[in-house]
Enzyme design. Sequence first.
Site, PDB file in Angstrom:
ATOM      1  CB  VAL A  81      -1.102  -0.258   1.191  1.00 17.75           C
ATOM      2  CG1 VAL A  81      -1.815   1.104   0.839  1.00 17.75           C
ATOM      3  CG2 VAL A  81      -1.658  -1.398   0.582  1.00 17.75           C
ATOM      4  NE  ARG A 105       8.408  -5.041   1.996  1.00 16.37           N
ATOM      5  CZ  ARG A 105       7.004  -4.730   2.059  1.00 16.37           C
ATOM      6  NH1 ARG A 105       6.406  -5.122   2.656  1.00 16.37           N
ATOM      7  NH2 ARG A 105       6.857  -6.440   1.215  1.00 16.37           N
ATOM      8  CG  ASN A 146       2.494  -5.099   8.449  1.00 18.14           C
ATOM      9  OD1 ASN A 146       3.655  -4.505   8.919  1.00 18.14           O
ATOM     10  ND2 ASN A 146       3.008  -6.521   8.999  1.00 18.14           N
ATOM     11  CD  GLU A 163      -4.681   3.632  -1.708  1.00 14.31           C
ATOM     12  OE1 GLU A 163      -3.730   4.311  -0.850  1.00 14.31           O
ATOM     13  OE2 GLU A 163      -5.648   3.406  -2.421  1.00 14.31           O
ATOM     14  CB  ALA A 166      -7.023  -3.852  -7.354  1.00 17.02           C
ATOM     15  CE  LYS A 214      -9.950  -2.031   2.477  1.00 21.81           C
ATOM     16  NZ  LYS A 214      -8.272  -1.327   1.988  1.00 21.81           N
ATOM     17  N   GLY A 264     -11.167 -19.305  -5.627  1.00 23.64           N
ATOM     18  CA  GLY A 264     -11.333 -18.852  -4.278  1.00 23.64           C
ATOM     19  C   GLY A 264     -10.466 -17.639  -4.118  1.00 23.64           C
ATOM     20  CB  CYS A 276      -8.013  -6.843   1.526  1.00 17.62           C
ATOM     21  SG  CYS A 276      -6.324  -5.087   1.837  1.00 17.62           S
ATOM     22  CG  PHE A 277     -11.478  -9.880  -0.102  1.00 19.03           C
ATOM     23  CD1 PHE A 277     -11.345  -8.125  -0.703  1.00 19.03           C
ATOM     24  CD2 PHE A 277     -12.003 -10.169  -2.099  1.00 19.03           C
ATOM     25  CE1 PHE A 277     -11.419  -7.139  -1.668  1.00 19.03           C
ATOM     26  CE2 PHE A 277     -11.988  -9.436  -2.851  1.00 19.03           C
ATOM     27  CZ  PHE A 277     -11.907  -8.247  -3.084  1.00 19.03           C
ATOM     28  NE  ARG A 335      -7.544 -17.322 -10.503  1.00 22.37           N
ATOM     29  CZ  ARG A 335      -7.285 -16.835  -9.292  1.00 22.37           C
ATOM     30  NH1 ARG A 335      -8.120 -15.845  -9.739  1.00 22.37           N
ATOM     31  NH2 ARG A 335      -6.640 -16.395  -8.081  1.00 22.37           N
TER      32      ARG A 335
HETATM   33  C1  UDX Z   1      -9.165  -5.939  -2.749  1.00 22.93           C
HETATM   34  C2  UDX Z   1     -10.232  -4.897  -3.854  1.00 22.93           C
HETATM   35  O1  UDX Z   1     -10.288  -5.211  -4.602  1.00 22.93           O
HETATM   36  C3  UDX Z   1      -8.881  -3.410  -2.905  1.00 22.93           C
HETATM   37  O2  UDX Z   1     -10.545  -2.396  -3.438  1.00 22.93           O
HETATM   38  C4  UDX Z   1      -8.543  -3.271  -1.919  1.00 22.93           C
HETATM   39  O3  UDX Z   1      -8.502  -1.602  -1.593  1.00 22.93           O
HETATM   40  C5  UDX Z   1      -7.761  -4.335  -0.936  1.00 22.93           C
HETATM   41  O4  UDX Z   1      -8.289  -5.934  -1.483  1.00 22.93           O
HETATM   42  P1  UDX Z   1      -7.039  -7.125  -4.181  1.00 22.93           P
HETATM   43  O5  UDX Z   1      -6.532  -8.137  -2.875  1.00 22.93           O
HETATM   44  O6  UDX Z   1      -5.763  -6.792  -4.692  1.00 22.93           O
HETATM   45  O7  UDX Z   1      -7.682  -6.206  -4.195  1.00 22.93           O
HETATM   46  O8  UDX Z   1      -7.087  -7.830  -5.315  1.00 22.93           O
HETATM   47  P2  UDX Z   1      -8.993  -8.008  -6.192  1.00 22.93           P
HETATM   48  O9  UDX Z   1      -8.450  -8.325  -7.087  1.00 22.93           O
HETATM   49  O10 UDX Z   1     -10.268  -7.260  -5.501  1.00 22.93           O
HETATM   50  O11 UDX Z   1      -8.968  -9.430  -6.039  1.00 22.93           O
HETATM   51  C6  UDX Z   1      -8.886 -10.617  -4.964  1.00 22.93           C
HETATM   52  C7  UDX Z   1      -9.265 -11.530  -5.284  1.00 22.93           C
HETATM   53  O12 UDX Z   1     -10.594 -12.300  -5.761  1.00 22.93           O
HETATM   54  C8  UDX Z   1      -7.801 -12.815  -6.205  1.00 22.93           C
HETATM   55  O13 UDX Z   1      -7.461 -13.478  -5.446  1.00 22.93           O
HETATM   56  C9  UDX Z   1      -8.721 -12.406  -7.806  1.00 22.93           C
HETATM   57  O14 UDX Z   1      -8.168 -13.697  -8.560  1.00 22.93           O
HETATM   58  C10 UDX Z   1     -10.296 -13.235  -7.094  1.00 22.93           C
HETATM   59  N1  UDX Z   1     -11.061 -13.209  -7.465  1.00 22.93           N
HETATM   60  C11 UDX Z   1     -11.259 -11.353  -8.395  1.00 22.93           C
HETATM   61  C12 UDX Z   1     -12.104 -13.656  -8.323  1.00 22.93           C
HETATM   62  O15 UDX Z   1     -12.098 -15.112  -8.110  1.00 22.93           O
HETATM   63  N2  UDX Z   1     -13.046 -12.842  -9.328  1.00 22.93           N
HETATM   64  C13 UDX Z   1     -12.897 -12.186  -9.417  1.00 22.93           C
HETATM   65  O16 UDX Z   1     -13.696 -12.283 -10.750  1.00 22.93           O
HETATM   66  C14 UDX Z   1     -12.341 -11.363  -8.523  1.00 22.93           C
HETATM   67  P1  ADP Z   2       0.049  -3.494   2.731  1.00 22.87           P
HETATM   68  O1  ADP Z   2      -0.531  -4.785   2.319  1.00 22.87           O
HETATM   69  O2  ADP Z   2      -0.860  -3.357   4.192  1.00 22.87           O
HETATM   70  O3  ADP Z   2       1.159  -2.636   2.482  1.00 22.87           O
HETATM   71  P2  ADP Z   2       3.099  -4.641   3.889  1.00 22.87           P
HETATM   72  O4  ADP Z   2       3.269  -6.033   5.282  1.00 22.87           O
HETATM   73  O5  ADP Z   2       2.775  -5.486   2.296  1.00 22.87           O
HETATM   74  O6  ADP Z   2       1.312  -4.500   4.131  1.00 22.87           O
HETATM   75  O7  ADP Z   2       3.585  -3.725   4.191  1.00 22.87           O
HETATM   76  C1  ADP Z   2       3.446  -3.375   5.515  1.00 22.87           C
HETATM   77  C2  ADP Z   2       5.550  -2.454   5.627  1.00 22.87           C
HETATM   78  O8  ADP Z   2       5.097  -2.048   7.260  1.00 22.87           O
HETATM   79  C3  ADP Z   2       6.051  -3.854   6.056  1.00 22.87           C
HETATM   80  O9  ADP Z   2       7.298  -3.823   5.286  1.00 22.87           O
HETATM   81  C4  ADP Z   2       6.958  -3.443   7.464  1.00 22.87           C
HETATM   82  O10 ADP Z   2       7.708  -4.210   7.514  1.00 22.87           O
HETATM   83  C5  ADP Z   2       6.595  -2.223   7.921  1.00 22.87           C
HETATM   84  N1  ADP Z   2       6.347  -2.042   9.251  1.00 22.87           N
HETATM   85  C6  ADP Z   2       5.369  -2.276   9.950  1.00 22.87           C
HETATM   86  N2  ADP Z   2       5.522  -1.761  11.292  1.00 22.87           N
HETATM   87  C7  ADP Z   2       6.320  -1.133  11.244  1.00 22.87           C
HETATM   88  C8  ADP Z   2       6.687   0.185  12.156  1.00 22.87           C
HETATM   89  N3  ADP Z   2       6.515   0.179  13.350  1.00 22.87           N
HETATM   90  N4  ADP Z   2       7.857   1.603  11.827  1.00 22.87           N
HETATM   91  C9  ADP Z   2       7.539   0.802   9.914  1.00 22.87           C
HETATM   92  N5  ADP Z   2       7.822   0.221   9.562  1.00 22.87           N
HETATM   93  C10 ADP Z   2       6.458  -0.458  10.050  1.00 22.87           C
END
Ligand code: UDX
Ligand code: ADP
Length: 465
Positions: A15, A41, A93, A170, A173, A225, A276, A281-282, A443
């Site tokens: 994100v 990272r 995270n 946020e 996707a 959200k 699935g 997030c979901f 798929r």
């Molecule tokens: C999701 C939301 O879309 C996004 O708005 C939010 O900010 C974060 O969570 P993301 O998880 O990145 O985004 O991907 P998304 O495109 O939503 O797909 C999620 C899952 O659903 C994937 O595993 C995808 O393959 C699956 N999916 C999606 C399906 O199986 N069928 C579909 O029609 C759409």
């Molecule tokens: P997201 O998908 O929400 O972005 P990620 O796991 O990809 O989640 O990223 C979260 C990031 O936040 C990781 O790189 C992690 O190291 C960082 N993080 C977690 N706690 C802290 C903290 N206290 N200060 C700075 N960075 C942090």
Amino acid sequence: MKNICHICCIGAGYVGGPTMSVIADKCPDIQIKVVDINPERISAWNSSDLSKLPIYEPGLDQIVSRTRGRNLFFSTDIENSISEADMVFISVNTPTKTSGLGAGQASDLRWVEASARQVAQCAKGHTIVVEKSTLPVRTAQTIKEILDTTKQNNLVQGKNPTFSVLSNPEFLAEGTAVNDLERPDRVLVGGEDTDAIESLVNIYLKWVPLERIIKTNLWSSELSKLTANAFLAQRISSINSISALCEVTGADVAEVSNAIGADKRIGREFLAPGPGFGGSCFKKDILNLVYLCGYFGIPEVGNYWQQVVELNNWQQKRICKIVLQKLFGTVNGKHIAILGFSFKANTNDTRESPAIQISLDLLEEGAKLSIYDPKVKPQRIQEDIDEYSKNSPGQWTVANDISEALKGADALLILTDWDEFKNLDWNYLSTLMRTPTWVFDTRSVVNSIDIKNAGINLWRLGEGV
Ligand code: UDX
Ligand code: ADP
């Protein structure tokens, strides 16, 4: 209204990284520091070889190449970056808790709390704190309390910080993050301090039309959200439930999906059946919703949403059973190729990927897996599988390409809809595999006529016989 010149984003993940890159691109007058506790990272974000950025997102490398070092910086210097900033985004995270109260449902907020404490200790003057990570409703209140009660040290040093807290969830996707950020359907800003809201809105107005910016109170923003993700996930579980019914009745889920999607009240998006849903997030957001409902004494609502997750678990589990059934009841010692390990195409993210559960189920049955994914690193696959498959009789390896994965295979499972799986030369590939040969397409990406012409048996998810 405060004019924002310096932003600090805590968390350089899926994100924080893309979001800050796009803000930096659209607002060259704002200096942005993206900080993280993970030095590897940060050094990957600073890598001169853009193919080594820690996350893969189409188009992101070009944006990073024109902004990094200009007004976008990746650093581990969290304290100074916070104290310079007028606005701090929290993008850390927030996984589901694995132990204690709310385990398996509630979000683990320890990283959010640590970030808030650090902001309270290091901020100078007035700082707008923006929650970006997906969080349970009323987390902003927690952040506010931490900020107000932890700033004592800071006061002693005469920095006299004050804070406003906003929620700006946020909606990007993965795989389409850059496009989603550059052309969002909407931007949501929740808060009480109208001045702080305007400061944030002003940033987005550099590229987002005003009518796409929605202002709400804090709790509505946080709940929107969770609700958006719950609705999207619900659509996938709904079509997946129908895919199973199609298989036994002789209907074709692609036709059903097309027919219902033509109704504009239903719409065409998010009706593709699959193995699935995955992603960070979901599941987490629905479980959060379920936890909240329990906490607030409305378990009936929680149970309703819980079913979306249950159906998703069932969909993942039934794939292995189908493979077993087609391969004469056993996969013990058989070679099975897995194509696609990320949770969807165009990302290297494997969090909650259905490929993990399906691989574990096959290993439990003694299969020999050869796994290929265009972007997921072997180490990631190892971390996802090894811990949970210690006592499984099966074996697995990572293949460098599709041909290597298919060598000697009895069956092939397509689990992610990567473009490169769409137009394969089945006449050639069939010569590498053992007969009778099976392709399990979860798929709907392969050309069924080509497959059948090559003498391969095809099972396609949601296709009735
Ligand atoms: C999701 C939301 O879309 C996004 O708005 C939010 O900010 C974060 O969570 P993301 O998880 O990145 O985004 O991907 P998304 O495109 O939503 O797909 C999620 C899952 O659903 C994937 O595993 C995808 O393959 C699956 N999916 C999606 C399906 O199986 N069928 C579909 O029609 C759409
Ligand atoms: P997201 O998908 O929400 O972005 P990620 O796991 O990809 O989640 O990223 C979260 C990031 O936040 C990781 O790189 C992690 O190291 C960082 N993080 C977690 N706690 C802290 C903290 N206290 N200060 C700075 N960075 C942090």
